[in-house]
Motif scaffolding. Sequence first.
Motif, PDB file in Angstrom:
ATOM      1  N   ASP A 258       6.000  25.166   5.940  1.00  0.00           N
ATOM      2  CA  ASP A 258       4.749  24.588   5.460  1.00  0.00           C
ATOM      3  C   ASP A 258       5.064  23.546   4.383  1.00  0.00           C
ATOM      4  OD1 ASP A 258       2.280  23.944   4.496  1.00  0.00           O
ATOM      5  OD2 ASP A 258       1.647  25.987   4.022  1.00  0.00           O
ATOM      6  N   LEU A 259       4.823  22.275   4.696  1.00  0.00           N
ATOM      7  CA  LEU A 259       5.092  21.177   3.748  1.00  0.00           C
ATOM      8  C   LEU A 259       3.793  20.510   3.299  1.00  0.00           C
ATOM      9  CD1 LEU A 259       8.208  19.465   5.380  1.00  0.00           C
ATOM     10  CD2 LEU A 259       8.145  21.227   3.615  1.00  0.00           C
ATOM     11  N   THR A 260       2.707  21.272   3.318  1.00  0.00           N
ATOM     12  CA  THR A 260       1.407  20.702   2.973  1.00  0.00           C
ATOM     13  C   THR A 260       1.406  20.127   1.562  1.00  0.00           C
ATOM     14  OG1 THR A 260       0.379  22.362   4.392  1.00  0.00           O
ATOM     15  CG2 THR A 260      -1.071  21.137   2.930  1.00  0.00           C
ATOM     16  N   GLU A 261       1.962  20.885   0.599  1.00  0.00           N
ATOM     17  CA  GLU A 261       1.964  20.406  -0.789  1.00  0.00           C
ATOM     18  C   GLU A 261       2.795  19.141  -0.917  1.00  0.00           C
ATOM     19  OE1 GLU A 261       0.066  21.436  -3.222  1.00  0.00           O
ATOM     20  OE2 GLU A 261      -0.812  22.792  -1.746  1.00  0.00           O
ATOM     21  N   ARG A 262       3.938  19.098  -0.232  1.00  0.00           N
ATOM     22  CA  ARG A 262       4.756  17.883  -0.288  1.00  0.00           C
ATOM     23  C   ARG A 262       4.006  16.711   0.327  1.00  0.00           C
ATOM     24  NH1 ARG A 262       9.944  16.912   3.400  1.00  0.00           N
ATOM     25  NH2 ARG A 262       8.268  16.074   4.710  1.00  0.00           N
ATOM     26  N   LYS A 263       3.333  16.964   1.446  1.00  0.00           N
ATOM     27  CA  LYS A 263       2.558  15.916   2.108  1.00  0.00           C
ATOM     28  C   LYS A 263       1.469  15.401   1.176  1.00  0.00           C
ATOM     29  CE  LYS A 263       0.910  13.618   5.756  1.00  0.00           C
ATOM     30  NZ  LYS A 263       1.624  12.472   6.365  1.00  0.00           N
ATOM     31  N   ARG A 264       0.776  16.324   0.504  1.00  0.00           N
ATOM     32  CA  ARG A 264      -0.280  15.904  -0.416  1.00  0.00           C
ATOM     33  C   ARG A 264       0.286  15.114  -1.580  1.00  0.00           C
ATOM     34  NH1 ARG A 264      -3.538  21.664  -0.434  1.00  0.00           N
ATOM     35  NH2 ARG A 264      -4.678  21.353   1.522  1.00  0.00           N
ATOM     36  N   SER A 265       1.461  15.550  -2.073  1.00  0.00           N
ATOM     37  CA  SER A 265       2.098  14.825  -3.174  1.00  0.00           C
ATOM     38  C   SER A 265       2.477  13.412  -2.741  1.00  0.00           C
ATOM     39  CB  SER A 265       3.340  15.579  -3.657  1.00  0.00           C
ATOM     40  OG  SER A 265       3.000  16.844  -4.169  1.00  0.00           O
ATOM     41  N   GLU A 266       3.026  13.294  -1.515  1.00  0.00           N
ATOM     42  CA  GLU A 266       3.382  11.974  -1.013  1.00  0.00           C
ATOM     43  C   GLU A 266       2.146  11.093  -0.859  1.00  0.00           C
ATOM     44  OE1 GLU A 266       5.412  12.799   2.586  1.00  0.00           O
ATOM     45  OE2 GLU A 266       7.325  13.295   1.613  1.00  0.00           O
ATOM     46  N   GLU A 267       1.066  11.682  -0.351  1.00  0.00           N
ATOM     47  CA  GLU A 267      -0.170  10.908  -0.196  1.00  0.00           C
ATOM     48  C   GLU A 267      -0.724  10.510  -1.553  1.00  0.00           C
ATOM     49  OE1 GLU A 267      -2.637  13.458   2.090  1.00  0.00           O
ATOM     50  OE2 GLU A 267      -1.801  12.833   4.035  1.00  0.00           O
ATOM     51  N   GLU A 268      -0.603  11.447  -2.525  1.00  0.00           N
ATOM     52  CA  GLU A 268      -1.079  11.142  -3.874  1.00  0.00           C
ATOM     53  C   GLU A 268      -0.248  10.030  -4.507  1.00  0.00           C
ATOM     54  OE1 GLU A 268      -3.435  11.094  -7.086  1.00  0.00           O
ATOM     55  OE2 GLU A 268      -3.775  12.208  -5.233  1.00  0.00           O
ATOM     56  N   ARG A 269       1.086  10.084  -4.287  1.00  0.00           N
ATOM     57  CA  ARG A 269       1.942   9.015  -4.808  1.00  0.00           C
ATOM     58  C   ARG A 269       1.595   7.677  -4.157  1.00  0.00           C
ATOM     59  NH1 ARG A 269       6.019  13.070  -4.746  1.00  0.00           N
ATOM     60  NH2 ARG A 269       6.698  12.432  -2.661  1.00  0.00           N
ATOM     61  N   ALA A 273       0.316   4.495  -6.077  1.00  0.00           N
ATOM     62  CA  ALA A 273       0.984   3.192  -5.957  1.00  0.00           C
ATOM     63  C   ALA A 273      -0.005   2.109  -5.549  1.00  0.00           C
ATOM     64  CB  ALA A 273       2.117   3.293  -4.939  1.00  0.00           C
ATOM     65  N   GLN A 274      -0.909   2.456  -4.623  1.00  0.00           N
ATOM     66  CA  GLN A 274      -1.912   1.487  -4.202  1.00  0.00           C
ATOM     67  C   GLN A 274      -2.861   1.162  -5.348  1.00  0.00           C
ATOM     68  OE1 GLN A 274      -3.545   3.605  -0.856  1.00  0.00           O
ATOM     69  NE2 GLN A 274      -2.144   2.645   0.620  1.00  0.00           N
ATOM     70  N   ALA A 275      -3.229   2.213  -6.131  1.00  0.00           N
ATOM     71  CA  ALA A 275      -4.114   1.986  -7.283  1.00  0.00           C
ATOM     72  C   ALA A 275      -3.426   1.113  -8.320  1.00  0.00           C
ATOM     73  CB  ALA A 275      -4.528   3.317  -7.891  1.00  0.00           C
ATOM     74  N   GLN A 276      -2.130   1.387  -8.567  1.00  0.00           N
ATOM     75  CA  GLN A 276      -1.394   0.576  -9.531  1.00  0.00           C
ATOM     76  C   GLN A 276      -1.278  -0.866  -9.074  1.00  0.00           C
ATOM     77  OE1 GLN A 276       2.189   2.904  -9.774  1.00  0.00           O
ATOM     78  NE2 GLN A 276       1.489   4.029 -11.588  1.00  0.00           N
ATOM     79  N   ALA A 277      -1.068  -1.035  -7.757  1.00  0.00           N
ATOM     80  CA  ALA A 277      -1.003  -2.397  -7.217  1.00  0.00           C
ATOM     81  C   ALA A 277      -2.338  -3.108  -7.394  1.00  0.00           C
ATOM     82  CB  ALA A 277      -0.616  -2.356  -5.739  1.00  0.00           C
ATOM     83  N   ALA A 278      -3.441  -2.350  -7.163  1.00  0.00           N
ATOM     84  CA  ALA A 278      -4.771  -2.937  -7.339  1.00  0.00           C
ATOM     85  C   ALA A 278      -5.008  -3.311  -8.803  1.00  0.00           C
ATOM     86  CB  ALA A 278      -5.837  -1.954  -6.857  1.00  0.00           C
ATOM     87  N   ILE A 279      -4.580  -2.423  -9.715  1.00  0.00           N
ATOM     88  CA  ILE A 279      -4.729  -2.714 -11.152  1.00  0.00           C
ATOM     89  C   ILE A 279      -3.915  -3.944 -11.537  1.00  0.00           C
ATOM     90  CG2 ILE A 279      -4.197  -1.851 -13.461  1.00  0.00           C
ATOM     91  CD1 ILE A 279      -4.893   0.958 -12.415  1.00  0.00           C
TER      92      ILE A 279
END
Length: 500
Positions: A258-269, A273-279
């Motif tokens: 079960d890699l759900t937490e890792r997947k969520r962490s990757e999606e959060e990162r 990154a997208q938010a930082q790029a937008a900023i």
Amino acid sequence: MLEQNSQVLLELVDARDDQAQYLIDSLQDYAIFMLDLSGRVRSWNNGAERIIGYTREEILGKHLSLFYPPEESNTGKSEYELRLATTEGRFEEEGWRVRKNGERFWASVILTAMRDAKGRLTGFAKVTRDLTERRKAEEELRRSEERFRALVTSVKDYAIFMVGPDGRVESWNLGAQRIKGYEAKEIIGQPITRFYPEEAVAQGRPWALLNEAAVAGRVEDEGWRVRKDGTLFWADVVITAVRDENGQLRGFAKVTRDLTERKRSEEERLRLAQAQAAIRLRDEFLAIASHELKTPLTALQLQLHGLRGKGGSLEPGGSSKLDRAVRSTERLAGLIETLLDVSRLSTGQLTLRPERMELLATVHEVTERLSEAAAQAECPVRVREGPPVEGTWDRLRIEQVISNLLSNAFKYAAGSPVELSVTREGSEAVLVVQDRGPGIPEKDVERLFNRFERAASMKHYGGLGLGLYVAREIVQAHGGSISVENPPEGGARFTVRLPV
């Protein structure tokens, strides 16, 4: 193979020539000897001496019960074997036997009835082989397999189970139960399609993975899987084809994590990154827009100030209109400068030019400069007098901090007094700006110094919500701190601490 060898040896035993006896005596891996009708030893080869330990002189005439453990010889097992060999023609088994020194060994035994030409029983031939090492190896293999099964069963972080060639579950460990939610009795015999989302089943994904594993020997996959309760989890899956010694496919071993937490962490990162790029793009836009606006605004201000110098030639009412235009451009210039400051802070380009200065005098200068704004807001400003407090700071930036705090007070505490004080506490200069306005809602205190943030209940006030953010960044760039609180007497109290 052992049975075939033993049969050949028994035929040799039955032979009467010297050559056969010589061959029997030369065999070291088999104990070969004859017994009389009562079970007493009549012959003894070198293999028997090596395996069991008795010399020919010691053992001839002794009963074969001597070779059995006490718990078996006392129950008459040797007599039972003789009777069975007499009626059946032979007796075969594997079991414990005893050497001369009392040590036990695991033996393969074949006892055969010997008869003459007329069919009369003349005795028994016995062939014994020491299989202790083989038994130890088998026992170790068995224990190893048990340990492996126990290990697989007890692993909780991995779902480890077998799937038959038909795609149905054949085994289930605790990790599979924990990750997928099914107990073994619920899932064994069920198809693996239960673990896949409906769209994956419709596309034939489960069978495609099994087929790929069957061809390549192994396949690895990541994707969404389904728990018993219907929730999805992100799984890393390894499927390995299991074949027998003839290469026949027996099924598949599946290991799922079960890699759900890792997947969520990757999606959060990724989102971060997208938010930082937008900023970053926003800050770049603000910087460009501010610079582009500043140039024509500066020209406009110069023209307005030029017209002010010709006040006598203006039409009636033109002077007041001109004053309003000047104030509007000054306010716009202040907003643009604030945006430029935000851009400098975001890109790390805020430069400090420290000089020796006295803080209380600077406070007086700023309050005097903002006296007109204080009057318009009906905020009487009082500076509490005290001893001078000197330090090394950037004068313009410190003036900007004081101006932002006063402007904030004039905006939110209009109609109430504002008090400033400067003191020294140890190695710090302490500047306090306190108003008698409505105060700051407690839920908004933590975010008040962030960019584009204003108190939620005060959004009807103008401004970009950047003044306090810029003030905090300037103070922190000096190695200081800024905080806000709601004092018991009401209003809001901002405290700036600067190292001297």
